[in-house]
Design a protein around this motif. Structure first.
Motif, short mmCIF file in Angstrom:
data_model
loop_
_atom_site.label_atom_id
_atom_site.label_comp_id
_atom_site.label_asym_id
_atom_site.label_seq_id
_atom_site.Cartn_x
_atom_site.Cartn_y
_atom_site.Cartn_z
N GLU A 64 40.04 21.93 -63.55
CA GLU A 64 38.93 22.72 -64.10
C GLU A 64 37.55 22.13 -63.81
N LEU A 76 40.62 25.89 -60.47
CA LEU A 76 40.22 27.05 -61.27
C LEU A 76 38.86 27.59 -60.86
N ALA A 83 43.67 35.19 -56.47
CA ALA A 83 43.60 35.49 -57.90
C ALA A 83 44.24 36.85 -58.14
N ASN A 85 45.59 39.70 -61.31
CA ASN A 85 45.48 40.09 -62.70
C ASN A 85 46.87 40.43 -63.24
N ARG A 177 40.02 30.13 -72.59
CA ARG A 177 39.46 31.11 -71.67
C ARG A 177 39.03 32.34 -72.47
N LYS A 179 37.85 36.48 -72.75
CA LYS A 179 37.81 37.85 -72.25
C LYS A 179 37.60 38.76 -73.45
N THR A 186 44.58 31.59 -71.90
CA THR A 186 44.93 30.50 -71.00
C THR A 186 45.18 31.04 -69.59
N TYR A 187 45.65 30.18 -68.72
CA TYR A 187 45.88 30.58 -67.32
C TYR A 187 47.10 29.85 -66.77
N ILE A 189 48.44 28.39 -62.85
CA ILE A 189 48.14 28.17 -61.43
C ILE A 189 49.43 27.83 -60.70
N LEU A 241 45.84 31.99 -58.88
CA LEU A 241 45.46 31.90 -60.29
C LEU A 241 45.81 33.19 -61.01
N ASP A 243 44.82 34.48 -64.63
CA ASP A 243 43.89 34.05 -65.68
C ASP A 243 43.91 35.00 -66.88
N ASN A 244 43.28 34.51 -67.97
CA ASN A 244 43.03 35.31 -69.18
C ASN A 244 44.32 35.85 -69.81
#
Length: 249
Positions: A64, A76, A83, A85, A177, A179, A186-187, A189, A241, A243-244
């Motif tokens: 990070e 990150l 990336a 979703n 994280r 949103k 969290t995320y 990787i 990644l 994410d969110n």
């Protein structure tokens, strides 16, 4: 090529990854009573604790770090990585979906890299392990578990697996994280971790001092640890990644 035909030249595409030594430091101010009456055990404890703190700091920077003159750029914060979703998105956090594991693997392999594993928070892994398919009606979550919780013969006991790839669990992975109105996301990787370069200059340097004004007046010994290192990806597209993610237990 045909017989007696010229073979075309092939130029190897190469580039440079620049690593610049960045200083990670830790400082302990210990009362001399501890060193007098518990030495050498106290000294060993301090060195072990400082070494672990430096290692965790380097790990966190690799994940990070903001980047710049003093801090490595973490995966990150690298805009060039893959990336994706979640397949089920929400205004205030996305749902953990089992099929996204395979979308992450596919994103890395489509970038001509070899997927080697995931890193995520412990609760994220166990949230994946709780996912179940439908039994009678869509979304009832009463069918078989999506991921096998029982190891097959020959798989060993080194690491948990998702989608056939090892998972490293770490609370270094953020659970803050944001949103929408959520601030506890969290995320995850994944990627080809052998493509993450870690350059270290020398070893950890320890130095002790009891003669400074403050240390002398308070009868303390200050112990400093320094680590010079940098982290960079050889190929940005070798990582992905997700994410969110909302993994509220």
């Amino acid at each position: 090529v045909g017989e007696n035909k010229r073979i075309a030249d092939s130029d190897i595409g190469t580039g440079e990854v620049t690593l610049q030594a960045k200083k990670l430091a830790v400082l302990i101010k210990a009362p001399n009573e501890l060193l007098r009456f518990a030495s050498p055990a106290a000294e060993a404890l301090m060195r072990e604790d400082m070494t672990k703190s430096l290692a965790l700091g380097l790990d966190l920077a690799g994940l990070e770090g903001a980047g710049g003159d003093n801090t490595p750029r973490g995966i990150l914060n690298n805009p060039a990585i893959n990336a994706i979703n979640s397949s089920t998105q929400g205004a205030n956090g996305d749902t953990l979906v089992g099929q996204d594991i395979y979308r992450m693997i596919a994103a890395v392999e489509e970038s001509n890299a070899e997927f080697e594993g995931f890193i995520m928070r412990p609760k994220t892994l166990y949230k994946y392990y709780q996912l179940r398919s439908a039994s009678v009606s869509a979304g009832d979550g009463a069918g078989p578990f999506l991921f096998n919780l029982i190891r097959e013969a020959g798989e060993g006991v080194a690491k948990p697996l998702l989608g056939g790839y090892p998972v490293t669990k770490s609370t270094q992975v953020s659970q803050a994280r944001q949103k929408g109105t959520s601030t506890n996301l969290t995320y995850t990787i994944g990627g080809m971790w052998s493509d993450l370069l870690i350059g270290m200059f020398g070893a950890i340097e320890f130095a002790a001092n009891a003669m400074g004004d403050t240390a002398y007046q308070f009868d303390q010994t200050w112990v400093r640890g320094l680590l010079s290192a940098d982290i960079a990806a050889r190929h940005d597209s070798a990582f992905v990644l997700l994410d969110n993610i909302d993994t509220l237990l």
